[in-house]
Design a protein around this motif. Sequence first.
Motif, mmCIF file in Angstrom:
data_model
loop_
_atom_site.group_PDB
_atom_site.id
_atom_site.type_symbol
_atom_site.label_atom_id
_atom_site.label_comp_id
_atom_site.label_asym_id
_atom_site.label_seq_id
_atom_site.Cartn_x
_atom_site.Cartn_y
_atom_site.Cartn_z
ATOM 1 N N ASN A 150 18.170 15.704 11.294
ATOM 2 C CA ASN A 150 18.147 17.095 11.726
ATOM 3 C C ASN A 150 18.988 17.891 10.728
ATOM 4 O O ASN A 150 20.086 17.445 10.368
ATOM 5 C CB ASN A 150 18.732 17.225 13.134
ATOM 6 N N TYR A 151 18.457 19.036 10.278
ATOM 7 C CA TYR A 151 19.148 19.812 9.246
ATOM 8 C C TYR A 151 19.363 21.256 9.674
ATOM 9 O O TYR A 151 18.527 21.840 10.363
ATOM 10 C CB TYR A 151 18.327 19.818 7.945
ATOM 11 N N ALA A 152 20.446 21.831 9.207
ATOM 12 C CA ALA A 152 20.628 23.267 9.335
ATOM 13 C C ALA A 152 19.600 23.949 8.437
ATOM 14 O O ALA A 152 19.244 23.420 7.376
ATOM 15 C CB ALA A 152 22.039 23.669 8.913
ATOM 16 N N LEU A 187 25.169 11.868 2.411
ATOM 17 C CA LEU A 187 24.560 13.188 2.316
ATOM 18 C C LEU A 187 24.322 13.480 0.836
ATOM 19 O O LEU A 187 25.278 13.668 0.081
ATOM 20 C CB LEU A 187 25.455 14.258 2.940
ATOM 21 N N GLN A 188 23.061 13.464 0.439
ATOM 22 C CA GLN A 188 22.694 13.815 -0.924
ATOM 23 C C GLN A 188 22.469 15.319 -0.964
ATOM 24 O O GLN A 188 21.600 15.838 -0.243
ATOM 25 C CB GLN A 188 21.425 13.073 -1.352
ATOM 26 N N MET A 189 23.244 16.003 -1.789
ATOM 27 C CA MET A 189 23.176 17.463 -1.858
ATOM 28 C C MET A 189 22.678 17.870 -3.239
ATOM 29 O O MET A 189 23.343 17.602 -4.259
ATOM 30 C CB MET A 189 24.561 18.060 -1.595
ATOM 31 N N ASN A 190 21.524 18.487 -3.281
ATOM 32 C CA ASN A 190 20.925 18.951 -4.532
ATOM 33 C C ASN A 190 20.836 20.472 -4.527
ATOM 34 O O ASN A 190 20.934 21.111 -3.484
ATOM 35 C CB ASN A 190 19.526 18.352 -4.703
ATOM 36 N N SER A 191 20.617 21.042 -5.705
ATOM 37 C CA SER A 191 20.471 22.492 -5.849
ATOM 38 C C SER A 191 21.604 23.224 -5.140
ATOM 39 O O SER A 191 21.382 24.178 -4.387
ATOM 40 C CB SER A 191 19.116 22.938 -5.287
ATOM 41 N N LEU A 192 22.812 22.781 -5.396
ATOM 42 C CA LEU A 192 23.965 23.349 -4.704
ATOM 43 C C LEU A 192 24.187 24.805 -5.074
ATOM 44 O O LEU A 192 23.917 25.228 -6.216
ATOM 45 C CB LEU A 192 25.215 22.535 -5.011
ATOM 46 N N VAL A 209 20.182 24.347 4.605
ATOM 47 C CA VAL A 209 20.179 23.217 3.660
ATOM 48 C C VAL A 209 18.858 22.474 3.611
ATOM 49 O O VAL A 209 18.702 21.545 2.806
ATOM 50 C CB VAL A 209 21.323 22.226 3.977
ATOM 51 N N LYS A 210 17.902 22.868 4.442
ATOM 52 C CA LYS A 210 16.599 22.183 4.453
ATOM 53 C C LYS A 210 15.954 22.250 3.077
ATOM 54 O O LYS A 210 15.931 23.300 2.443
ATOM 55 C CB LYS A 210 15.683 22.823 5.495
ATOM 56 N N GLY A 211 15.440 21.119 2.635
ATOM 57 C CA GLY A 211 14.792 21.047 1.332
ATOM 58 C C GLY A 211 15.743 20.788 0.179
ATOM 59 O O GLY A 211 15.305 20.499 -0.931
ATOM 60 N N GLU A 224 30.464 24.245 11.024
ATOM 61 C CA GLU A 224 29.046 24.316 11.354
ATOM 62 C C GLU A 224 28.353 22.994 11.025
ATOM 63 O O GLU A 224 28.767 22.266 10.117
ATOM 64 C CB GLU A 224 28.368 25.442 10.568
ATOM 65 N N LEU A 225 27.301 22.706 11.768
ATOM 66 C CA LEU A 225 26.511 21.503 11.522
ATOM 67 C C LEU A 225 25.727 21.656 10.229
ATOM 68 O O LEU A 225 25.085 22.676 9.996
ATOM 69 C CB LEU A 225 25.552 21.244 12.678
ATOM 70 N N VAL A 226 25.770 20.631 9.397
ATOM 71 C CA VAL A 226 24.960 20.579 8.182
ATOM 72 C C VAL A 226 23.729 19.710 8.420
ATOM 73 O O VAL A 226 22.595 20.132 8.199
ATOM 74 C CB VAL A 226 25.767 20.023 6.992
ATOM 75 N N ALA A 227 23.973 18.487 8.871
ATOM 76 C CA ALA A 227 22.876 17.555 9.110
ATOM 77 C C ALA A 227 23.372 16.450 10.020
ATOM 78 O O ALA A 227 24.557 16.098 10.000
ATOM 79 C CB ALA A 227 22.355 16.963 7.805
ATOM 80 N N SER A 228 22.451 15.902 10.793
ATOM 81 C CA SER A 228 22.770 14.753 11.626
ATOM 82 C C SER A 228 21.611 13.782 11.584
ATOM 83 O O SER A 228 20.497 14.146 11.166
ATOM 84 C CB SER A 228 23.071 15.182 13.064
ATOM 85 N N ILE A 229 21.881 12.547 12.017
ATOM 86 C CA ILE A 229 20.836 11.532 12.001
ATOM 87 C C ILE A 229 21.062 10.591 13.165
ATOM 88 O O ILE A 229 22.197 10.172 13.447
ATOM 89 C CB ILE A 229 20.819 10.790 10.644
ATOM 90 N N THR A 230 19.987 10.270 13.876
ATOM 91 C CA THR A 230 20.086 9.368 15.019
ATOM 92 C C THR A 230 20.178 7.920 14.545
ATOM 93 O O THR A 230 19.948 7.620 13.368
ATOM 94 C CB THR A 230 18.872 9.515 15.929
ATOM 95 N N SER A 231 20.483 7.027 15.470
ATOM 96 C CA SER A 231 20.551 5.615 15.116
ATOM 97 C C SER A 231 19.185 5.089 14.679
ATOM 98 O O SER A 231 19.099 4.119 13.921
ATOM 99 C CB SER A 231 21.082 4.793 16.293
ATOM 100 N N GLY A 232 18.127 5.756 15.124
ATOM 101 C CA GLY A 232 16.784 5.371 14.720
ATOM 102 C C GLY A 232 16.343 5.988 13.403
ATOM 103 O O GLY A 232 15.242 5.705 12.925
ATOM 104 N N GLY A 233 17.183 6.851 12.823
ATOM 105 C CA GLY A 233 16.889 7.407 11.511
ATOM 106 C C GLY A 233 16.237 8.774 11.518
ATOM 107 O O GLY A 233 15.800 9.259 10.470
#
Length: 121
Positions: free
Chosen positions: A58-60, A80-85, A63-65, A46-55
Motif C-alpha cells: 500500500n502506497y501514499a 524501501l526502494q526510492m527512485n526519482s527522489l 510516492v506511487k510509481g 505520515e505513511l509512506v508505504a506498508s506491506i502485509t505479511s502476504g506481500g
Amino acid sequence: QVQVVESGGGLVQAGGSLRLSCAASGSIFRINDMGWYRQPPGKQRELVASITSGGTPNYADSVKGRFTISRDNAKSTVHLQMNSLKPEDTAVYFCTAKARTTGVAFYNDYWGQGTQVTVSS
C-alpha cells in the motif's frame, strides 16, 4: 521485546535513488504488517508505504510509481526502494512492525529510531 533498526538513509540529489532497509529482531512470534513512515521538517509523521505479511503493498499517493516496498518474512526485514527522489521527500524515515511477541496474544506496533533522507535540488 522487539527491536526495529533502520539503515540506508543519506544525502542524494534530486532524481537519484536510495534504498532503505529495516530489520526486526527479538522475541518475535509473528509479524503482521510492516511499513515506512516519514516526518518532514516541521510536519506530522505520515505513511509512506506498508506491506502485509502476504506481500500486498500500500502506497501514499505522493510516492506511487517511484517507491517500492518489499519484505523478507524469513529474515523479518522490510525494504524501501526510492527512485526519482524529490526535495519534498526529505524527511526522517521510520520503520514500523506490527508484531506479536512470544507468549503474548495481541499485536503491538514497534518503531525504529529513524533514518534521515535528504534530497537536494
